[in-house]
Design a protein around this motif. Structure first.
Motif, PDB file in Angstrom:
ATOM      1  N   PHE A 120       0.843  -1.193   0.000  1.00  0.00           N
ATOM      2  CA  PHE A 120       0.000   0.000   0.000  1.00  0.00           C
ATOM      3  C   PHE A 120       0.877   1.241   0.000  1.00  0.00           C
ATOM      4  O   PHE A 120       1.949   1.254   0.599  1.00  0.00           O
ATOM      5  CB  PHE A 120      -0.897   0.046   1.246  1.00  0.00           C
ATOM      6  N   SER A 121       0.403   2.296  -0.641  1.00  0.00           N
ATOM      7  CA  SER A 121       1.090   3.583  -0.590  1.00  0.00           C
ATOM      8  C   SER A 121       0.778   4.267   0.740  1.00  0.00           C
ATOM      9  O   SER A 121      -0.152   3.879   1.456  1.00  0.00           O
ATOM     10  CB  SER A 121       0.636   4.477  -1.743  1.00  0.00           C
ATOM     11  N   GLN A 122       1.548   5.303   1.077  1.00  0.00           N
ATOM     12  CA  GLN A 122       1.297   6.038   2.311  1.00  0.00           C
ATOM     13  C   GLN A 122      -0.085   6.686   2.314  1.00  0.00           C
ATOM     14  O   GLN A 122      -0.773   6.699   3.334  1.00  0.00           O
ATOM     15  CB  GLN A 122       2.368   7.111   2.510  1.00  0.00           C
ATOM     16  N   SER A 123      -0.508   7.213   1.163  1.00  0.00           N
ATOM     17  CA  SER A 123      -1.825   7.847   1.103  1.00  0.00           C
ATOM     18  C   SER A 123      -2.934   6.820   1.291  1.00  0.00           C
ATOM     19  O   SER A 123      -3.957   7.102   1.934  1.00  0.00           O
ATOM     20  CB  SER A 123      -2.000   8.584  -0.231  1.00  0.00           C
ATOM     21  N   GLU A 124      -2.753   5.609   0.745  1.00  0.00           N
ATOM     22  CA  GLU A 124      -3.758   4.554   0.920  1.00  0.00           C
ATOM     23  C   GLU A 124      -3.852   4.143   2.390  1.00  0.00           C
ATOM     24  O   GLU A 124      -4.954   3.980   2.933  1.00  0.00           O
ATOM     25  CB  GLU A 124      -3.392   3.339   0.066  1.00  0.00           C
ATOM     26  N   ILE A 125      -2.713   3.974   3.030  1.00  0.00           N
ATOM     27  CA  ILE A 125      -2.704   3.568   4.433  1.00  0.00           C
ATOM     28  C   ILE A 125      -3.342   4.636   5.308  1.00  0.00           C
ATOM     29  O   ILE A 125      -4.147   4.337   6.201  1.00  0.00           O
ATOM     30  CB  ILE A 125      -1.266   3.249   4.894  1.00  0.00           C
ATOM     31  N   ARG A 126      -3.007   5.895   5.061  1.00  0.00           N
ATOM     32  CA  ARG A 126      -3.563   6.967   5.866  1.00  0.00           C
ATOM     33  C   ARG A 126      -5.086   7.047   5.715  1.00  0.00           C
ATOM     34  O   ARG A 126      -5.813   7.205   6.701  1.00  0.00           O
ATOM     35  CB  ARG A 126      -2.929   8.311   5.487  1.00  0.00           C
ATOM     36  N   ALA A 127      -5.572   6.916   4.490  1.00  0.00           N
ATOM     37  CA  ALA A 127      -7.025   6.957   4.261  1.00  0.00           C
ATOM     38  C   ALA A 127      -7.729   5.811   4.977  1.00  0.00           C
ATOM     39  O   ALA A 127      -8.798   5.987   5.579  1.00  0.00           O
ATOM     40  CB  ALA A 127      -7.315   6.911   2.765  1.00  0.00           C
ATOM     41  N   ARG A 128      -7.125   4.636   4.924  1.00  0.00           N
ATOM     42  CA  ARG A 128      -7.703   3.473   5.599  1.00  0.00           C
ATOM     43  C   ARG A 128      -7.783   3.719   7.104  1.00  0.00           C
ATOM     44  O   ARG A 128      -8.826   3.491   7.734  1.00  0.00           O
ATOM     45  CB  ARG A 128      -6.856   2.227   5.317  1.00  0.00           C
ATOM     46  N   ILE A 129      -6.673   4.168   7.686  1.00  0.00           N
ATOM     47  CA  ILE A 129      -6.630   4.372   9.136  1.00  0.00           C
ATOM     48  C   ILE A 129      -7.635   5.433   9.564  1.00  0.00           C
ATOM     49  O   ILE A 129      -8.363   5.255  10.558  1.00  0.00           O
ATOM     50  CB  ILE A 129      -5.202   4.747   9.585  1.00  0.00           C
ATOM     51  N   GLU A 130      -7.709   6.529   8.842  1.00  0.00           N
ATOM     52  CA  GLU A 130      -8.654   7.598   9.206  1.00  0.00           C
ATOM     53  C   GLU A 130     -10.099   7.089   9.194  1.00  0.00           C
ATOM     54  O   GLU A 130     -10.876   7.392  10.110  1.00  0.00           O
ATOM     55  CB  GLU A 130      -8.488   8.782   8.252  1.00  0.00           C
ATOM     56  N   ASN A 131     -10.449   6.312   8.188  1.00  0.00           N
ATOM     57  CA  ASN A 131     -11.817   5.777   8.105  1.00  0.00           C
ATOM     58  C   ASN A 131     -12.079   4.734   9.195  1.00  0.00           C
ATOM     59  O   ASN A 131     -13.173   4.690   9.773  1.00  0.00           O
ATOM     60  CB  ASN A 131     -12.064   5.169   6.728  1.00  0.00           C
ATOM     61  N   GLU A 132     -11.083   3.906   9.478  1.00  0.00           N
ATOM     62  CA  GLU A 132     -11.242   2.884  10.516  1.00  0.00           C
ATOM     63  C   GLU A 132     -11.400   3.523  11.894  1.00  0.00           C
ATOM     64  O   GLU A 132     -12.260   3.113  12.683  1.00  0.00           O
ATOM     65  CB  GLU A 132     -10.042   1.937  10.505  1.00  0.00           C
ATOM     66  N   VAL A 133     -10.565   4.510  12.185  1.00  0.00           N
ATOM     67  CA  VAL A 133     -10.637   5.171  13.495  1.00  0.00           C
ATOM     68  C   VAL A 133     -11.992   5.853  13.672  1.00  0.00           C
ATOM     69  O   VAL A 133     -12.612   5.762  14.743  1.00  0.00           O
ATOM     70  CB  VAL A 133      -9.482   6.182  13.662  1.00  0.00           C
ATOM     71  N   ALA A 134     -12.484   6.497  12.630  1.00  0.00           N
ATOM     72  CA  ALA A 134     -13.796   7.146  12.707  1.00  0.00           C
ATOM     73  C   ALA A 134     -14.884   6.123  13.016  1.00  0.00           C
ATOM     74  O   ALA A 134     -15.780   6.379  13.845  1.00  0.00           O
ATOM     75  CB  ALA A 134     -14.102   7.868  11.396  1.00  0.00           C
ATOM     76  N   TYR A 135     -14.800   4.951  12.381  1.00  0.00           N
ATOM     77  CA  TYR A 135     -15.819   3.930  12.624  1.00  0.00           C
ATOM     78  C   TYR A 135     -15.670   3.320  14.018  1.00  0.00           C
ATOM     79  O   TYR A 135     -16.674   3.069  14.703  1.00  0.00           O
ATOM     80  CB  TYR A 135     -15.743   2.846  11.555  1.00  0.00           C
ATOM     81  N   LEU A 136     -14.443   3.096  14.456  1.00  0.00           N
ATOM     82  CA  LEU A 136     -14.225   2.558  15.803  1.00  0.00           C
ATOM     83  C   LEU A 136     -14.753   3.517  16.865  1.00  0.00           C
ATOM     84  O   LEU A 136     -15.354   3.093  17.861  1.00  0.00           O
ATOM     85  CB  LEU A 136     -12.732   2.296  16.033  1.00  0.00           C
TER      86      LEU A 136
END
Length: 228
Positions: free
Chosen positions: A88-104
């Motif tokens: 994964f690229s850095q931008s892909e990882i960051r987008a994933r983490i931001e969305n996951e944290v919001a859902y958590l």
């Protein structure tokens, strides 16, 4: 008393992992006492085996960004060592983490169970949610330190010891470049701990080992449990 939520995060393009998560979820939902305490919820970012989760009737949150078939194929090549590149690229990882944290933060689960959902351990750190890993005994450090099954035919001990060490170093280097390196950069950006090795990454607050205890003679560390 309202029920707590157990959130399952399988990689839904991996059949073994998806079915393993489903069996644990079904075990919880069918247990007379556990069923009174926990609701089951799944998340997934894509993969053909999402259909198995839906077929069992469990709620499934489809996370963004979604994995395309082409991206899944690329990740699998990196995982198998067929392609030497970050998954994964850095931008892909960051987008994933931001969305996951919001859902958590919205869901507030009692714990998250995963089998190899790449970014969820970092997201759990940020959201301060307990993490449960479900692994195989072939993911334990002792297996890799003894050649990961690749040096078993070497009988002369000095050569096997050398080969075991080289295999261990190579696997750590390959996983660090393909997966942990970009993930650790993101962890630093979010101000949570990084992972020294793949074995540090695979360690949850609780770690479940899929095989029965009789399958291997490896002694488990604290907070590791065989599930059979």
């Amino acid at each position: 008393m309202s029920k707590k939520t157990l959130l399952f995060a399988p990689v839904a393009f991996n059949l073994a992992e998806t079915t393993r998560m489903l069996e644990i979820a079904k075990g919880v939902s069918q247990h007379p006492q556990a069923n009174q305490i926990f609701n089951i919820q799944f998340i997934s970012d894509g993969g053909e085996f999402e259909a198995l989760i839906e077929a069992e009737g469990f709620p499934l949150k489809k996370m963004e960004p979604r994995l395309t078939p082409e991206k899944i194929q690329f990740i699998m090549k990196v995982d198998k060592g067929e392609t030497f590149a970050p998954a994964f690229s850095q931008s892909e990882i960051r987008a994933r983490i931001e969305n996951e944290v919001a859902y958590l933060q919205e869901l507030k689960p009692a714990a998250v169970l995963t089998g190899s959902y790449l970014t969820i351990p970092v997201s759990c750190q940020i959201a301060q949610i307990p993490l449960v890993w479900a692994i195989q005994s072939t993911w334990l450090p002792e297996f890799f330190k003894h050649g990961a099954g690749m040096t078993d035919r070497i009988k002369w001990k000095p050569i096997k010891w050398l080969a075991d060490g080289l295999v261990y170093l190579f696997i750590n280097f390959w996983v660090r470049y393909g997966f942990l390196g970009p993930l650790n950069k993101a962890a630093k950006q979010f101000g949570v701990k990084t992972y020294r090795s793949i074995f540090d990454y695979w360690r949850g607050d609780v770690t479940l080992v899929a095989e029965p205890a009789e399958f291997t003679d490896i002694e488990l560390p604290p907070d590791y449990y065989y599930t059979g």
